[in-house]
Design a protein around this motif. Structure first.
Motif, mmCIF file in Angstrom:
data_model
loop_
_atom_site.group_PDB
_atom_site.id
_atom_site.type_symbol
_atom_site.label_atom_id
_atom_site.label_comp_id
_atom_site.label_asym_id
_atom_site.label_seq_id
_atom_site.Cartn_x
_atom_site.Cartn_y
_atom_site.Cartn_z
ATOM 1 N N ILE A 159 -5.131 -23.969 4.827
ATOM 2 C CA ILE A 159 -4.762 -22.565 4.576
ATOM 3 C C ILE A 159 -5.663 -21.984 3.483
ATOM 4 N N LYS A 160 -5.839 -22.737 2.390
ATOM 5 C CA LYS A 160 -6.691 -22.258 1.292
ATOM 6 C C LYS A 160 -8.139 -22.091 1.747
ATOM 7 N N LYS A 161 -8.605 -23.014 2.587
ATOM 8 C CA LYS A 161 -9.991 -22.967 3.063
ATOM 9 C C LYS A 161 -10.246 -21.729 3.918
ATOM 10 N N TYR A 162 -9.291 -21.351 4.764
ATOM 11 C CA TYR A 162 -9.507 -20.272 5.717
ATOM 12 C C TYR A 162 -8.854 -18.946 5.333
ATOM 13 N N LYS A 163 -8.207 -18.906 4.167
ATOM 14 C CA LYS A 163 -7.557 -17.690 3.699
ATOM 15 C C LYS A 163 -8.547 -16.532 3.541
ATOM 16 N N SER A 164 -9.771 -16.848 3.207
ATOM 17 C CA SER A 164 -10.783 -15.804 3.032
ATOM 18 C C SER A 164 -11.066 -15.077 4.350
ATOM 19 N N LEU A 165 -10.901 -15.762 5.481
ATOM 20 C CA LEU A 165 -11.066 -15.101 6.776
ATOM 21 C C LEU A 165 -10.014 -14.015 6.969
ATOM 22 N N VAL A 166 -8.793 -14.316 6.539
ATOM 23 C CA VAL A 166 -7.718 -13.323 6.634
ATOM 24 C C VAL A 166 -8.066 -12.126 5.762
ATOM 25 N N SER A 167 -8.482 -12.373 4.536
ATOM 26 C CA SER A 167 -8.844 -11.282 3.625
ATOM 27 C C SER A 167 -9.970 -10.432 4.195
ATOM 28 N N TYR A 168 -10.971 -11.070 4.755
ATOM 29 C CA TYR A 168 -12.097 -10.347 5.343
ATOM 30 C C TYR A 168 -11.610 -9.413 6.453
ATOM 31 N N HIS A 169 -10.794 -9.933 7.355
ATOM 32 C CA HIS A 169 -10.341 -9.130 8.485
ATOM 33 C C HIS A 169 -9.356 -8.042 8.062
ATOM 34 N N VAL A 170 -8.548 -8.308 7.042
ATOM 35 C CA VAL A 170 -7.653 -7.266 6.522
ATOM 36 C C VAL A 170 -8.480 -6.102 5.980
ATOM 37 N N GLN A 171 -9.510 -6.404 5.219
ATOM 38 C CA GLN A 171 -10.373 -5.347 4.676
ATOM 39 C C GLN A 171 -11.041 -4.560 5.801
ATOM 40 N N ARG A 172 -11.537 -5.282 6.788
ATOM 41 C CA ARG A 172 -12.243 -4.652 7.900
ATOM 42 C C ARG A 172 -11.309 -3.754 8.715
ATOM 43 N N ILE A 173 -10.124 -4.255 9.028
ATOM 44 C CA ILE A 173 -9.175 -3.521 9.865
ATOM 45 C C ILE A 173 -8.543 -2.365 9.106
ATOM 46 N N SER A 174 -8.211 -2.581 7.843
ATOM 47 C CA SER A 174 -7.469 -1.574 7.077
ATOM 48 C C SER A 174 -8.269 -0.288 6.866
ATOM 49 N N SER A 175 -9.572 -0.378 6.892
ATOM 50 C CA SER A 175 -10.378 0.823 6.669
ATOM 51 C C SER A 175 -10.193 1.852 7.786
ATOM 52 N N GLY A 176 -9.782 1.419 8.951
ATOM 53 C CA GLY A 176 -9.596 2.348 10.054
ATOM 54 C C GLY A 176 -8.147 2.720 10.312
ATOM 55 N N LEU A 177 -7.251 2.266 9.452
ATOM 56 C CA LEU A 177 -5.826 2.541 9.635
ATOM 57 C C LEU A 177 -5.331 3.606 8.660
ATOM 58 N N PRO A 178 -4.210 4.251 8.979
ATOM 59 C CA PRO A 178 -3.638 5.232 8.047
ATOM 60 C C PRO A 178 -3.276 4.587 6.711
ATOM 61 N N LYS A 179 -3.244 5.408 5.670
ATOM 62 C CA LYS A 179 -2.958 4.910 4.315
ATOM 63 C C LYS A 179 -1.559 4.325 4.169
ATOM 64 N N ASN A 180 -0.628 4.714 5.067
ATOM 65 C CA ASN A 180 0.732 4.195 4.940
ATOM 66 C C ASN A 180 0.876 2.766 5.475
ATOM 67 N N VAL A 181 -0.192 2.220 6.047
ATOM 68 C CA VAL A 181 -0.178 0.820 6.473
ATOM 69 C C VAL A 181 -0.594 -0.032 5.278
ATOM 70 N N SER A 182 0.306 -0.880 4.844
ATOM 71 C CA SER A 182 0.097 -1.679 3.642
ATOM 72 C C SER A 182 -0.856 -2.856 3.890
ATOM 73 N N LYS A 183 -1.830 -3.016 2.982
ATOM 74 C CA LYS A 183 -2.718 -4.174 3.061
ATOM 75 C C LYS A 183 -1.935 -5.466 2.863
ATOM 76 N N ASP A 184 -0.894 -5.416 2.030
ATOM 77 C CA ASP A 184 -0.063 -6.603 1.812
ATOM 78 C C ASP A 184 0.637 -7.022 3.101
ATOM 79 N N GLU A 185 1.101 -6.028 3.853
ATOM 80 C CA GLU A 185 1.756 -6.326 5.122
ATOM 81 C C GLU A 185 0.760 -6.913 6.125
ATOM 82 N N LEU A 186 -0.435 -6.334 6.177
ATOM 83 C CA LEU A 186 -1.473 -6.871 7.053
ATOM 84 C C LEU A 186 -1.835 -8.299 6.645
#
Length: 79
Positions: free
Chosen positions: A28-55
């Motif tokens: 989990i620790k090794k691959y957690k950065s993949l989750v962070s990368y994709h959250v950043q990538r996806i969140s930029s195209g979503l409305p502001k009311n979508v929480s990064k924490d939830e993603l």
């Protein structure tokens, strides 16, 4: 990245064969950065009311699900 090291292979084997929680934590620790990368990538195209924490939470559940379903014998890289 290439072939996994001997230690990485041991961790994967411990997780796949025994569902060793310590091995799971390491993966989990090794691959957690993949989750962070994709959250950043996806969140930029979503409305502001979508929480990064939830993603991130959903992404971590997806990561755990992927670890459970990964077949190490298929000779594929996890990431």
């Amino acid at each position: 990245m290439g072939q996994p090291t001997y230690d990485e292979q041991k961790i994967w084997n411990s997780w796949i064969q025994n569902r060793d929680p310590q091995a799971g934590d390491i993966l989990i620790k090794k691959y957690k950065s993949l989750v962070s990368y994709h959250v950043q990538r996806i969140s930029s195209g979503l409305p502001k009311n979508v929480s990064k924490d939830e993603l991130t939470s959903l992404g971590m559940m997806g990561l755990f699900d992927a670890l459970n379903k990964f077949d190490i014998n298929r000779d594929l890289k996890f990431d």
